[in-house]
Scaffold this motif. Sequence first.
Motif, PDB file in Angstrom:
ATOM      1  N   GLY A  68      37.472  43.133  34.676  1.00  0.00           N
ATOM      2  CA  GLY A  68      36.627  42.354  35.565  1.00  0.00           C
ATOM      3  C   GLY A  68      36.470  40.907  35.145  1.00  0.00           C
ATOM      4  N   LYS A  69      37.279  40.430  34.207  1.00  0.00           N
ATOM      5  CA  LYS A  69      37.191  39.054  33.737  1.00  0.00           C
ATOM      6  C   LYS A  69      38.582  38.417  33.758  1.00  0.00           C
ATOM      7  CE  LYS A  69      32.802  39.494  32.515  1.00  0.00           C
ATOM      8  NZ  LYS A  69      31.709  38.755  33.186  1.00  0.00           N
ATOM      9  N   TYR A  70      38.604  37.063  33.876  1.00  0.00           N
ATOM     10  CA  TYR A  70      39.852  36.340  33.724  1.00  0.00           C
ATOM     11  C   TYR A  70      39.540  34.922  33.261  1.00  0.00           C
ATOM     12  CZ  TYR A  70      38.937  33.999  38.200  1.00  0.00           C
ATOM     13  OH  TYR A  70      38.383  33.254  39.201  1.00  0.00           O
ATOM     14  N   ILE A  71      40.543  34.223  32.744  1.00  0.00           N
ATOM     15  CA  ILE A  71      40.386  32.853  32.260  1.00  0.00           C
ATOM     16  C   ILE A  71      41.026  31.913  33.271  1.00  0.00           C
ATOM     17  CG2 ILE A  71      40.845  31.243  30.374  1.00  0.00           C
ATOM     18  CD1 ILE A  71      39.004  33.593  29.654  1.00  0.00           C
ATOM     19  N   ASP A  72      40.263  30.912  33.746  1.00  0.00           N
ATOM     20  CA  ASP A  72      40.818  29.976  34.728  1.00  0.00           C
ATOM     21  C   ASP A  72      41.629  28.894  34.040  1.00  0.00           C
ATOM     22  OD1 ASP A  72      39.098  28.058  33.711  1.00  0.00           O
ATOM     23  OD2 ASP A  72      37.691  28.140  35.397  1.00  0.00           O
ATOM     24  N   ASN A  73      42.136  27.930  34.822  1.00  0.00           N
ATOM     25  CA  ASN A  73      43.006  26.881  34.285  1.00  0.00           C
ATOM     26  C   ASN A  73      42.311  25.977  33.291  1.00  0.00           C
ATOM     27  OD1 ASN A  73      45.080  27.820  35.785  1.00  0.00           O
ATOM     28  ND2 ASN A  73      45.324  26.005  37.085  1.00  0.00           N
ATOM     29  N   ASP A  74      40.980  25.920  33.349  1.00  0.00           N
ATOM     30  CA  ASP A  74      40.227  25.080  32.420  1.00  0.00           C
ATOM     31  C   ASP A  74      39.831  25.840  31.162  1.00  0.00           C
ATOM     32  OD1 ASP A  74      40.325  22.870  34.122  1.00  0.00           O
ATOM     33  OD2 ASP A  74      38.566  23.560  35.241  1.00  0.00           O
ATOM     34  N   GLY A  75      40.323  27.091  31.053  1.00  0.00           N
ATOM     35  CA  GLY A  75      40.005  27.887  29.876  1.00  0.00           C
ATOM     36  C   GLY A  75      38.643  28.531  29.915  1.00  0.00           C
ATOM     37  N   VAL A  76      38.037  28.547  31.073  1.00  0.00           N
ATOM     38  CA  VAL A  76      36.693  29.111  31.220  1.00  0.00           C
ATOM     39  C   VAL A  76      36.796  30.538  31.734  1.00  0.00           C
ATOM     40  CG1 VAL A  76      34.445  28.897  32.361  1.00  0.00           C
ATOM     41  CG2 VAL A  76      35.724  26.836  31.668  1.00  0.00           C
ATOM     42  N   GLU A  77      36.047  31.425  31.115  1.00  0.00           N
ATOM     43  CA  GLU A  77      36.057  32.817  31.563  1.00  0.00           C
ATOM     44  C   GLU A  77      35.288  32.944  32.881  1.00  0.00           C
ATOM     45  OE1 GLU A  77      35.702  36.683  29.035  1.00  0.00           O
ATOM     46  OE2 GLU A  77      33.673  36.201  29.731  1.00  0.00           O
ATOM     47  N   GLN A  78      35.904  33.652  33.836  1.00  0.00           N
ATOM     48  CA  GLN A  78      35.301  33.870  35.146  1.00  0.00           C
ATOM     49  C   GLN A  78      35.254  35.355  35.457  1.00  0.00           C
ATOM     50  OE1 GLN A  78      34.068  31.413  36.862  1.00  0.00           O
ATOM     51  NE2 GLN A  78      35.107  29.583  36.073  1.00  0.00           N
ATOM     52  N   SER A  79      34.337  35.739  36.358  1.00  0.00           N
ATOM     53  CA  SER A  79      34.239  37.127  36.796  1.00  0.00           C
ATOM     54  C   SER A  79      35.101  37.344  38.029  1.00  0.00           C
ATOM     55  CB  SER A  79      32.787  37.493  37.120  1.00  0.00           C
ATOM     56  OG  SER A  79      31.974  37.404  35.968  1.00  0.00           O
ATOM     57  N   VAL A  80      35.776  38.478  38.041  1.00  0.00           N
ATOM     58  CA  VAL A  80      36.551  38.850  39.225  1.00  0.00           C
ATOM     59  C   VAL A  80      35.609  39.024  40.410  1.00  0.00           C
ATOM     60  CG1 VAL A  80      37.951  40.668  40.266  1.00  0.00           C
ATOM     61  CG2 VAL A  80      38.415  39.913  37.918  1.00  0.00           C
ATOM     62  N   ASP A  81      36.029  38.497  41.569  1.00  0.00           N
ATOM     63  CA  ASP A  81      35.220  38.609  42.796  1.00  0.00           C
ATOM     64  C   ASP A  81      36.139  39.087  43.919  1.00  0.00           C
ATOM     65  OD1 ASP A  81      33.581  38.427  44.971  1.00  0.00           O
ATOM     66  OD2 ASP A  81      33.305  36.243  44.878  1.00  0.00           O
ATOM     67  N   TYR A  82      36.074  40.373  44.217  1.00  0.00           N
ATOM     68  CA  TYR A  82      37.001  40.942  45.202  1.00  0.00           C
ATOM     69  C   TYR A  82      36.706  40.514  46.632  1.00  0.00           C
ATOM     70  CZ  TYR A  82      38.924  43.792  41.480  1.00  0.00           C
ATOM     71  OH  TYR A  82      39.538  44.196  40.317  1.00  0.00           O
ATOM     72  N   THR A  83      35.493  39.977  46.889  1.00  0.00           N
ATOM     73  CA  THR A  83      35.254  39.403  48.223  1.00  0.00           C
ATOM     74  C   THR A  83      36.079  38.127  48.418  1.00  0.00           C
ATOM     75  OG1 THR A  83      33.357  38.088  47.467  1.00  0.00           O
ATOM     76  CG2 THR A  83      32.910  40.319  48.271  1.00  0.00           C
ATOM     77  N   ASP A  84      36.641  37.639  47.312  1.00  0.00           N
ATOM     78  CA  ASP A  84      37.523  36.475  47.341  1.00  0.00           C
ATOM     79  C   ASP A  84      38.932  36.910  46.945  1.00  0.00           C
ATOM     80  OD1 ASP A  84      38.572  33.920  47.388  1.00  0.00           O
ATOM     81  OD2 ASP A  84      37.778  33.359  45.421  1.00  0.00           O
ATOM     82  N   THR A  85      39.453  37.955  47.638  1.00  0.00           N
ATOM     83  CA  THR A  85      40.796  38.447  47.339  1.00  0.00           C
ATOM     84  C   THR A  85      41.874  37.479  47.832  1.00  0.00           C
ATOM     85  OG1 THR A  85      40.064  40.736  47.413  1.00  0.00           O
ATOM     86  CG2 THR A  85      42.416  40.335  47.759  1.00  0.00           C
ATOM     87  N   PHE A  86      41.672  36.909  49.037  1.00  0.00           N
ATOM     88  CA  PHE A  86      42.602  35.921  49.585  1.00  0.00           C
ATOM     89  C   PHE A  86      41.831  34.666  49.967  1.00  0.00           C
ATOM     90  CE2 PHE A  86      44.533  40.038  50.716  1.00  0.00           C
ATOM     91  CZ  PHE A  86      45.770  39.907  50.106  1.00  0.00           C
TER      92      PHE A  86
END
Length: 650
Positions: A68-86
């Motif tokens: 449920g986590k990922y690292i964005d391009n700025d190196g910041v950890e973000q939470s997965v949000d499936y309402t934002d799949t596309f």
Amino acid sequence: MNMVKKVISMASAAAMACTMVTAAGVTAFDEGTYTGSGTYISTYLKSEYYGKSAFKIKYKYNSLDSDGKYIDNDGVEQSVDYTDTFDFLVFDSNWEGWNPTEVGQAEPTTGVEYTATVSIADIEGELAEGKTPYGINLQTGAIGETSVSIVSLEYVDAVIPGAEVEITGSWVKGTGGTMTVEGSGAYVTTNEYNIDVSQFSVNGFENPTVDVTVEYTTAPNTYVQAELLKSDGDPVVANYPNVDVTGTYTYTTEITEDMTSFVACYDQCTVKAIHIYDNHEGNALNVSGKTANTINANLAPCWNLGNAFDSVDDSGSVGETKWGNPVVTEKLFQAVRDQGFKSVRIPVSYLDMVSSTGDINDDYLDRIQAVVDRAMDCGLYVIINVHHDGSDGVTGKWIDISLDNSSAEFSAVKAKFSAMWTEIAQRFANYNQALLFEGMNEVMLSGKYQRSQFTDDEFENANFNINDLNEAFVNAVRGTGTNDGNDDRCLIIPGYNTDINLTAAGFDEGVFYMPDDTTVNRLILSVHYYDPYDFTLNQYGTSSWDQTTYGETYMAAQLAKVTGEGYPVFIGEYCANFKNNISTVALYNKTLNQKADEVTAVSVSTAYWDNGVIGVNANGSGLIDRRFNVVTTTGSTIIDDIMSVYPTAS
């Protein structure tokens, strides 16, 4: 969502270069599987999705992110949000914006197919106020290492009402220029080669039309490009007219209702304006229950659309532009009507467009019907005929009156003729008396122009064949059904070669007669007037009209030969070709119309033969420049003299 904006803004230019999706069909994207946040999928330009209201996306989750986590391009950890799949991201013409419209499920289940319909208006609405949407990118959203598949992605068609568009500016091929839409309703871009017009709608238009106004500062004196091109690069109507004039002129092209874009290509001129509009008047006449004598009187004065649908090449192939005239538009009929003409005769050759059993090519008959509709929309009476199918010297001629009247060969001709007229009559069965049919045109034996050239048996056989064909024509029209327009329709009947002298001789010798008709008082006799031939049609003949021999007295006597039979008379063709003698030609035409108008026994109507060839010494008879649908100076002189006989016409 800063990470998403950064990823897309960097990827968009490269993506645009390699992935273009057209909106010509239903499908916007094929099935594909995508893994990870911010994964590019596709790009859609506004010019490609114009006319669509939404994206309909079907998708499924193959696997979900493990933590449920990922690292964005700025190196910041973000939470997965499936309402934002596309993310559907709109951008403007400066490649700015990238604001998302999100699609997804709060608690997705793998393997389940989900569907969402996303409004294009909502997607574009995310762009900053005052910015112009240029396109939409599609990518995955905040899904971490999730794997998703697009099962299908389709456009939802939008019904955009047609709207008139005015575009003005100054553009020259090879140099370029600027064209600007006045108000809204279309999108225009230019380069040095062409003008691209897109994002317009002609939905609901009866007759979608494009006028392109150009200025020639120097006459090209050659064939130049003057046409609109479709998205596939093919011309809407192929058009390379010979331009030998200077000044401002307007080209008219009729387009189809499903067109939303075109490319304008006009050479050796300055394009000044483009007008997209519905050239439809709705002024068709509603006429019924009138006798042939009354209808015939209403036809005068009439104008022939010569050298158009009667055209045929040396191989026997017919075509609207075979003899050099451009494609016919309603603008031409409006010009004819505005000069005071009350009717148009549309000669039609079928030849290679009709089968051995009389079946007419559907596309060809569709085009004939469309042109009839355009003429009738202007409030004109219309006459259509079968023109060169029996003409002497024409390749593919099949109406042969030299055949023995009792032969199987002639019976086959008659059967084909009957079947063809049945199909024509069925096509126009619901049209009222403003439409007339003329069975044939100038059918004759090769080289037989005078009675002295026939034996009695030859003359009798030829006339008996004409009689049988005329009867087959009438029966075919009347036989399409009960209580339809064909019961009431006026029918125009020719004699031998539609020649006054030989038609009169046929009557006098009892070998030519008008056909029987189940509807009374609906038949009109057809003749042509080209006396004297050396003055009227012979290009090597005289430019002088011998009024002593062929003047008023002669004209009146000729008409008396055929008006005494009790049938109204339609002079379906008359003219004198131009040989630097316009004032004489104008007087000739005026005099013939005067003599026709003076007949009191029956109505006599006249139809000027316009072959579209213009100029004072053209061996032509064109009154209207069909390139631009304007009356020529020569035409104005001749028309004025004709209309002086019919003061109410003008």
